[in-house]
Design a protein around this motif. Structure first.
Motif, PDB file in Angstrom:
ATOM      1  N   MET A   1      95.879 -11.939  10.490  1.00 52.26           N
ATOM      2  CA  MET A   1      95.462 -10.628  10.606  1.00 52.26           C
ATOM      3  C   MET A   1      94.451 -10.308  11.826  1.00 52.26           C
ATOM      4  N   THR A   2      93.947 -11.349  12.284  1.00 46.73           N
ATOM      5  CA  THR A   2      92.938 -11.370  13.293  1.00 46.73           C
ATOM      6  C   THR A   2      93.536 -11.035  14.645  1.00 46.73           C
ATOM      7  N   ARG A   3      94.791 -11.564  14.932  1.00 49.33           N
ATOM      8  CA  ARG A   3      95.359 -11.311  16.142  1.00 49.33           C
ATOM      9  C   ARG A   3      96.058  -9.990  16.210  1.00 49.33           C
ATOM     10  N   LEU A   4      96.298  -9.456  15.031  1.00 47.39           N
ATOM     11  CA  LEU A   4      97.084  -8.260  14.904  1.00 47.39           C
ATOM     12  C   LEU A   4      96.670  -7.205  15.733  1.00 47.39           C
ATOM     13  N   PRO A   5      95.372  -6.843  15.739  1.00 50.84           N
ATOM     14  CA  PRO A   5      94.651  -5.690  16.586  1.00 50.84           C
ATOM     15  C   PRO A   5      94.819  -5.972  18.069  1.00 50.84           C
ATOM     16  N   LEU A   6      94.899  -7.279  18.405  1.00 47.29           N
ATOM     17  CA  LEU A   6      95.174  -7.580  20.039  1.00 47.29           C
ATOM     18  C   LEU A   6      96.485  -7.440  20.227  1.00 47.29           C
ATOM     19  N   ARG A  65      91.135   1.817   9.657  1.00 47.63           N
ATOM     20  CA  ARG A  65      91.570   1.395  11.071  1.00 47.63           C
ATOM     21  C   ARG A  65      93.167   1.716  11.307  1.00 47.63           C
ATOM     22  N   ARG A  66      94.125   1.442  10.118  1.00 41.03           N
ATOM     23  CA  ARG A  66      95.326   1.638  10.390  1.00 41.03           C
ATOM     24  C   ARG A  66      95.650   3.144  10.785  1.00 41.03           C
ATOM     25  N   PHE A  67      95.029   4.121   9.891  1.00 42.80           N
ATOM     26  CA  PHE A  67      95.404   5.512  10.043  1.00 42.80           C
ATOM     27  C   PHE A  67      95.189   6.071  11.567  1.00 42.80           C
ATOM     28  N   ALA A  68      93.976   5.596  11.992  1.00 40.54           N
ATOM     29  CA  ALA A  68      93.602   6.040  13.303  1.00 40.54           C
ATOM     30  C   ALA A  68      94.383   5.238  14.619  1.00 40.54           C
ATOM     31  N   ALA A 112      87.831  -0.966  16.259  1.00 35.48           N
ATOM     32  CA  ALA A 112      87.043  -1.127  15.160  1.00 35.48           C
ATOM     33  C   ALA A 112      87.669  -2.319  14.284  1.00 35.48           C
ATOM     34  N   ALA A 113      88.944  -2.469  14.363  1.00 34.36           N
ATOM     35  CA  ALA A 113      89.623  -3.365  13.556  1.00 34.36           C
ATOM     36  C   ALA A 113      89.180  -4.941  14.201  1.00 34.36           C
ATOM     37  N   ALA A 114      89.165  -4.848  15.407  1.00 26.96           N
ATOM     38  CA  ALA A 114      88.720  -6.245  16.184  1.00 26.96           C
ATOM     39  C   ALA A 114      87.063  -6.533  15.719  1.00 26.96           C
ATOM     40  N   SER A 115      86.441  -5.608  15.791  1.00 30.68           N
ATOM     41  CA  SER A 115      84.728  -5.664  15.360  1.00 30.68           C
ATOM     42  C   SER A 115      84.719  -6.300  13.838  1.00 30.68           C
ATOM     43  N   ASP A 116      85.571  -5.822  12.796  1.00 29.76           N
ATOM     44  CA  ASP A 116      85.615  -6.374  11.607  1.00 29.76           C
ATOM     45  C   ASP A 116      85.692  -7.601  11.422  1.00 29.76           C
ATOM     46  N   LEU A 170     101.037  -0.393  11.349  1.00 29.72           N
ATOM     47  CA  LEU A 170     101.010  -0.056  10.351  1.00 29.72           C
ATOM     48  C   LEU A 170     100.791  -1.332   9.305  1.00 29.72           C
ATOM     49  N   PHE A 171     100.530  -2.522   9.960  1.00 30.35           N
ATOM     50  CA  PHE A 171     100.277  -3.576   9.208  1.00 30.35           C
ATOM     51  C   PHE A 171      98.823  -3.908   9.397  1.00 30.35           C
ATOM     52  N   LEU A 172      97.930  -2.980   9.875  1.00 26.52           N
ATOM     53  CA  LEU A 172      96.375  -3.113   9.790  1.00 26.52           C
ATOM     54  C   LEU A 172      95.922  -2.884   8.501  1.00 26.52           C
ATOM     55  N   PRO A 173      94.835  -3.277   8.195  1.00 26.34           N
ATOM     56  CA  PRO A 173      94.164  -2.880   6.935  1.00 26.34           C
ATOM     57  C   PRO A 173      94.092  -1.474   6.512  1.00 26.34           C
ATOM     58  N   GLY A 174      94.370  -0.982   5.226  1.00 26.50           N
ATOM     59  CA  GLY A 174      94.455   0.448   4.814  1.00 26.50           C
ATOM     60  C   GLY A 174      93.254   0.955   4.363  1.00 26.50           C
ATOM     61  N   ALA A 175      93.403   2.146   3.864  1.00 27.85           N
ATOM     62  CA  ALA A 175      92.134   2.715   3.333  1.00 27.85           C
ATOM     63  C   ALA A 175      91.408   2.028   2.153  1.00 27.85           C
ATOM     64  N   ARG A 176      92.092   1.326   1.485  1.00 30.38           N
ATOM     65  CA  ARG A 176      91.565   0.450   0.300  1.00 30.38           C
ATOM     66  C   ARG A 176      90.584  -0.639   0.767  1.00 30.38           C
ATOM     67  N   ALA A 177      90.969  -1.422   1.943  1.00 27.69           N
ATOM     68  CA  ALA A 177      90.348  -2.330   2.509  1.00 27.69           C
ATOM     69  C   ALA A 177      89.152  -1.804   3.341  1.00 27.69           C
ATOM     70  N   ALA A 178      89.227  -0.659   3.745  1.00 24.12           N
ATOM     71  CA  ALA A 178      87.911   0.027   4.745  1.00 24.12           C
ATOM     72  C   ALA A 178      87.069   0.506   3.522  1.00 24.12           C
ATOM     73  N   ARG A 179      87.472   0.993   2.312  1.00 22.54           N
ATOM     74  CA  ARG A 179      86.518   1.241   1.409  1.00 22.54           C
ATOM     75  C   ARG A 179      85.538   0.180   0.824  1.00 22.54           C
ATOM     76  N   ASP A 180      86.423  -0.982   0.385  1.00 25.33           N
ATOM     77  CA  ASP A 180      85.906  -2.259  -0.040  1.00 25.33           C
ATOM     78  C   ASP A 180      84.817  -2.456   0.832  1.00 25.33           C
ATOM     79  N   GLY A 181      84.951  -2.803   2.165  1.00 23.87           N
ATOM     80  CA  GLY A 181      84.093  -2.989   3.217  1.00 23.87           C
ATOM     81  C   GLY A 181      82.773  -2.453   3.351  1.00 23.87           C
ATOM     82  N   ALA A 182      82.821  -0.916   3.157  1.00 25.51           N
ATOM     83  CA  ALA A 182      81.814   0.066   3.216  1.00 25.51           C
ATOM     84  C   ALA A 182      81.042  -0.076   1.971  1.00 25.51           C
TER      85      ALA A 182
END
Length: 387
Positions: A1-6, A65-68, A112-116, A170-182
């Motif tokens: 997953m870490t290489r996907l944003p790249l 991150r996925r949505f944006a 933002a996905a890379a910064s996670d 579409l394979f980036l983290p979705g809303a649930r992952a973002a909420r869990d991180g927040a």
């Protein structure tokens, strides 16, 4: 997953890189407009990207991150695919305006996905490598596609590459992952302090991104002077700019790829300071060593400064910022690229017009050389390492 944003960033910016030569060809050829209209198209895209940055940051933080990122990639694909059917300047400008919004959404979401990542410094360095690799590969690929299938095929290629990037996003983290991180970030913070941070981020301008953004703005003045004035500078010296742009791209990628391990151990503020001083030194060399060979050396120095800059500025922006607010911090910092490009193009163009290219290089060198003073206003970054 870490290489996907790249991967997604490389695809999206390859799509944008394909359009670097395609935009002026379409405006001056198909639409029959002059060079001023080319500038208007670039300005419209940049202005819309700046205006969309705060929205992009909020979407990346509050939705995902996925949505944006996916939304931005979809807009890039749609606008590039629509261009062959635009037969007028207003419709083309509309496409370029929407593309600016797409660029902002895509860039902020992927950064933002890379910064996670657990080590955001190296991850953001890798992100910047993907960005520049895509842009640098775009222009020669566009020339090859145009030679084989004609200029309209370049727009189709850009749309196809953006569509592939959209599918990957579409394979980036979705809303649930973002909420869990927040939620994890909120639980780890003091309630009042977290509330204050949310209020600052909610305005769309995150305070953590302002100082790195202003430093980025100064660095962009150096890049703008280089990219705009180098062909004219070398033409006056009796040379061509092709080898110099090649050296610029090679040095930039070599520093980011080859130096990422060493740079990960250096505080981001020191790297940012070195980036600005090297940029200023390269610009001074254009003035002090007015030969084709001197310009080649100056290009290498300036490229090293530009290579160090963006990863350091982004690392400073997200240092100590909760994951749920990094989208806004990245959006604030990166907005200064478009602001820097527009302000530098106008100001340096006027200086060069009335006082000569040397004075244009000198003014940009002063802006970049004085910018490290701003970094003293960001004390937290000096204590944190890029790792």
């Amino acid at each position: 997953m870490t290489r996907l944003p790249l991967f997604c960033a490389g695809g999206c910016f390859l799509s944008l890189g394909l359009l670097i030569p395609a935009v002026p060809v379409h405006v001056t050829g198909v639409l029959g407009q002059g060079p001023a209209s080319v500038g208007a198209c670039l300005a419209v895209t940049a202005v819309c990207a700046v205006l969309a940055r705060p929205l992009a940051g909020r979407l990346a933080d509050r939705r995902s991150r996925r949505f944006a990122a996916a939304g931005g990639a979809a807009l890039l694909a749609l606008t590039s695919g629509a261009v062959p059917w635009t037969g007028s300047m207003p419709s083309f400008l509309a496409c370029r305006a929407v593309a600016g919004v797409g660029e902002a959404l895509m860039y902020v979401g992927l950064a933002a996905a890379a910064s996670d990542h657990d080590r955001p410094g190296p991850a953001l360095n890798g992100f910047s490598v993907a960005v520049n690799a895509g842009l640098l590969a775009g222009a020669p690929m566009a020339a090859a596609v145009a030679a084989l299938a004609g200029p309209p095929a370049v727009w189709a290629a850009s749309a196809a590459v953006a569509a592939v990037a959209f599918a990957a996003c579409l394979f980036l983290p979705g809303a649930r992952a973002a909420r869990d991180g927040a939620a994890r970030d909120g639980a780890a913070r003091d309630g009042a302090a977290a509330s204050g941070e949310r209020r600052r981020a909610g305005t769309g301008v995150h305070m953590a991104g302002l100082v790195p953004g202003l430093a980025y703005w100064a660095s962009v003045w150096g890049y703008t002077a280089f990219s705009a004035f180098l062909p004219l500078h070398l033409a006056a010296l009796g040379g061509g700019s092709g080898p110099h742009f090649l050296v610029y791209g090679c040095v930039l990628l070599a520093v980011r790829v080859g130096g990422h391990r060493a740079l990960a151990r250096i505080p981001a503020r020191r790297t940012a300071t070195a980036a600005l001083l090297l940029t200023a030194a390269g610009l001074v060399m254009f003035v002090a060593w007015p030969t084709v060979e001197g310009a080649l050396c100056a290009t290498a120095v300036l490229a090293a400064g530009q290579a160090l800059g963006l990863p350091a500025f982004l690392t400073m922006a997200v240092a100590g910022v909760p994951a749920g607010q990094r989208g806004s911090a990245v959006a604030t910092t990166t907005a200064f690229f478009d602001l820097g490009f527009l302000s530098a193009a106008l100001a340096l163009g006027a200086v060069a017009q009335h006082h000569g290219l040397a004075q244009g290089f000198a003014v940009a060198a002063c802006v970049a050389g004085l910018a490290p003073l701003l970094l003293s206003l960001h004390p937290e970054a000096s204590r944190r390492r890029t790792s």
